[in-house]
Design an enzyme around this catalytic site. Structure first.
Site, PDB file in Angstrom:
ATOM      1  N   GLN A  78       0.837  -1.197   0.000  1.00  0.00           N
ATOM      2  CA  GLN A  78       0.000   0.000   0.000  1.00  0.00           C
ATOM      3  C   GLN A  78       0.873   1.250   0.000  1.00  0.00           C
ATOM      4  O   GLN A  78       1.264   1.753   1.052  1.00  0.00           O
ATOM      5  CB  GLN A  78      -0.953   0.013   1.198  1.00  0.00           C
ATOM      6  CG  GLN A  78      -1.953   1.139   1.078  1.00  0.00           C
ATOM      7  CD  GLN A  78      -3.078   1.034   2.067  1.00  0.00           C
ATOM      8  OE1 GLN A  78      -3.164   0.128   2.871  1.00  0.00           O
ATOM      9  NE2 GLN A  78      -3.969   2.000   2.007  1.00  0.00           N
ATOM     10  N   PHE A  79       1.150   1.770  -1.194  1.00  0.00           N
ATOM     11  CA  PHE A  79       2.004   2.951  -1.313  1.00  0.00           C
ATOM     12  C   PHE A  79       1.356   4.184  -0.698  1.00  0.00           C
ATOM     13  O   PHE A  79       2.041   5.132  -0.317  1.00  0.00           O
ATOM     14  CB  PHE A  79       2.384   3.207  -2.775  1.00  0.00           C
ATOM     15  CG  PHE A  79       1.297   3.838  -3.599  1.00  0.00           C
ATOM     16  CD1 PHE A  79       1.244   5.220  -3.760  1.00  0.00           C
ATOM     17  CD2 PHE A  79       0.331   3.060  -4.223  1.00  0.00           C
ATOM     18  CE1 PHE A  79       0.248   5.807  -4.524  1.00  0.00           C
ATOM     19  CE2 PHE A  79      -0.661   3.637  -4.983  1.00  0.00           C
ATOM     20  CZ  PHE A  79      -0.708   5.015  -5.133  1.00  0.00           C
ATOM     21  N   THR A  80       0.034   4.187  -0.540  1.00  0.00           N
ATOM     22  CA  THR A  80      -0.645   5.373  -0.007  1.00  0.00           C
ATOM     23  C   THR A  80      -0.349   5.610   1.470  1.00  0.00           C
ATOM     24  O   THR A  80      -0.711   6.661   2.002  1.00  0.00           O
ATOM     25  CB  THR A  80      -2.172   5.289  -0.220  1.00  0.00           C
ATOM     26  OG1 THR A  80      -2.678   4.144   0.464  1.00  0.00           O
ATOM     27  CG2 THR A  80      -2.513   5.211  -1.705  1.00  0.00           C
TER      28      THR A  80
END
Length: 150
Positions: A78-80
């Site tokens: 999850q890059f967010t």
């Protein structure tokens, strides 16, 4: 590297209609890779996740790691997690590692967690849109960041 670790009764992740991973009791881990992360951060985070003592012992105290309970781990990229909305209302993601640099570190984390856990880890699909479902247990949710210097 940043992880959101949730103790769950069950969790699943799907991508499209044909791919699905799920676990029963254990940990759902959302994992983000930051600019500048290396294999050292991946190893540190993997060890920390497996050794976190957030499951109840016989006395009802959070004193057991997931591996001592026979629980599973579902690891989802999850890059967010490195989103920054401090200026304006649209988050920027410049703190996240580039796709090409982050993927091998995510894969290193998967292998390392499997080694420390002693069994396979369920995963999502790197770089794809996914739907994640969970039944949180507690709820117990922790946010882990690797130390600034390893």
């Amino acid at each position: 590297m940043r992880a959101v670790v949730q103790r769950v009764l069950s969790a699943s992740v799907a991508a499209g209609s044909s791919r699905h991973s799920e676990i029963g009791r254990g940990l759902l881990v959302l994992l983000g890779v930051a600019q500048g992360d290396t294999e050292l951060e991946a190893e540190w985070m993997s060890r920390k996740i497996v050794q976190l003592r957030i499951f109840d012992d016989a006395a009802g105290r959070m004193n057991l790691p997931v591996r001592d309970t026979g629980g599973d781990i579902l690891l989802v990229s999850q890059f967010t997690l490195y989103g920054d909305a401090s200026r304006g209302n649209r988050p920027g993601f410049s703190g996240s590692a580039d796709f090409e640099k982050a993927r091998p570190l995510y894969e290193k984390a998967v292998r390392s967690i499997e080694q420390h856990l002693g069994k396979p880890v369920m995963t999502g699909w790197y770089g794809e849109a996914m739907q994640v479902a969970l039944i949180n247990d507690g709820p117990v949710t922790l946010i882990l960041d690797t130390p600034q210097r390893l």
